[in-house]
Design a protein around this motif. Structure first.
Motif, PDB file in Angstrom:
ATOM      1  N   GLN A  14       1.029   7.654   5.128  1.00 34.62           N
ATOM      2  CA  GLN A  14       1.739   6.387   5.236  1.00 34.62           C
ATOM      3  C   GLN A  14       0.803   5.186   5.107  1.00 34.62           C
ATOM      4  OE1 GLN A  14       3.815   6.760   8.940  1.00 34.62           O
ATOM      5  NE2 GLN A  14       5.261   8.218   8.127  1.00 34.62           N
ATOM      6  N   ASN A  15       0.087   5.128   3.998  1.00 41.15           N
ATOM      7  CA  ASN A  15      -0.828   4.024   3.684  1.00 41.15           C
ATOM      8  C   ASN A  15      -1.982   3.873   4.670  1.00 41.15           C
ATOM      9  OD1 ASN A  15       0.669   3.318   1.389  1.00 41.15           O
ATOM     10  ND2 ASN A  15       2.103   2.174   2.675  1.00 41.15           N
ATOM     11  N   ARG A  16      -2.329   4.939   5.343  1.00 42.08           N
ATOM     12  CA  ARG A  16      -3.484   4.918   6.250  1.00 42.08           C
ATOM     13  C   ARG A  16      -4.621   5.701   5.611  1.00 42.08           C
ATOM     14  NH1 ARG A  16      -0.424   7.350  11.333  1.00 42.08           N
ATOM     15  NH2 ARG A  16       0.499   8.480   9.619  1.00 42.08           N
ATOM     16  N   GLU A  17      -5.826   5.366   5.981  1.00 42.15           N
ATOM     17  CA  GLU A  17      -6.995   6.076   5.448  1.00 42.15           C
ATOM     18  C   GLU A  17      -7.381   7.286   6.292  1.00 42.15           C
ATOM     19  OE1 GLU A  17      -8.273   5.665   2.425  1.00 42.15           O
ATOM     20  OE2 GLU A  17      -6.597   4.258   2.278  1.00 42.15           O
TER      21      GLU A  17
END
Length: 164
Positions: A14-17
């Motif tokens: 979810q768009n996290r690294e």
């Protein structure tokens, strides 16, 4: 002829690294669940067999006064069932199925740790050479020379659902 639009596959990142996960063993393989879905880790508790239920989720347990299904994701992955050991644990998770949040207990051989996995170290499962269904796997993450399997629990539970 109608064409069906394929929706993008939801990923745990979810768009996290990085992703905080709980790691555990199943038949010698390391799996990881997003820590946010984990509600509790239990020692083994008595389970009741549900006649006629599929083997995948054919037992129920009492979790804090609630009856919840006990699932063994080894079976959808084609692994041999295994007798519990002193290290076996039940990981209680919350999933959204059919639009409602449900609690499910997952059998594990051993729970390891809560850790972070890096998105840069992840890759989709290969379409060839896998012994498991790739649609049951969000991704594989390489860490310390090992691969950690991040299963797609939504896909596993949806395809093993026996409701009509």
């Amino acid at each position: 002829m109608q064409t069906v639009q394929q929706l993008p596959v939801e990923t745990p990142w979810q768009n996290r690294e990085q992703l905080e996960v709980l790691t555990f063993d199943l038949n010698g393989e390391i799996f990881a669940l997003e820590a946010a879905v984990v509600r509790e880790i239990l020692d083994l508790v008595p389970a009741t067999v549900v006649p006629g239920a599929p083997a995948f989720a054919g037992r129920i347990i009492n979790f804090r006064g609630r009856v919840i299904p006990l699932a063994d994701i080894r079976l959808p992955f084609g692994m041999e069932p295994r007798e519990p050991t002193i290290d076996s644990r039940i990981v209680v998770i919350a999933l959204t199925l059919h639009g409602e949040e449900v609690l499910v207990g997952l059998m594990t051989d051993r729970v390891h740790e809560v850790t972070n996995l890096m998105r840069a170290a992840s890759e989709p499962p290969p379409s060839v050479g896998m012994r498991w269904r790739p649609d049951y796997i969000h991704c594989l993450v390489k860490r310390n020379g090992e691969f950690i399997i991040v299963p797609d629990l939504q896909a596993i539970f949806a395809s093993n659902d026996t409701r009509s």
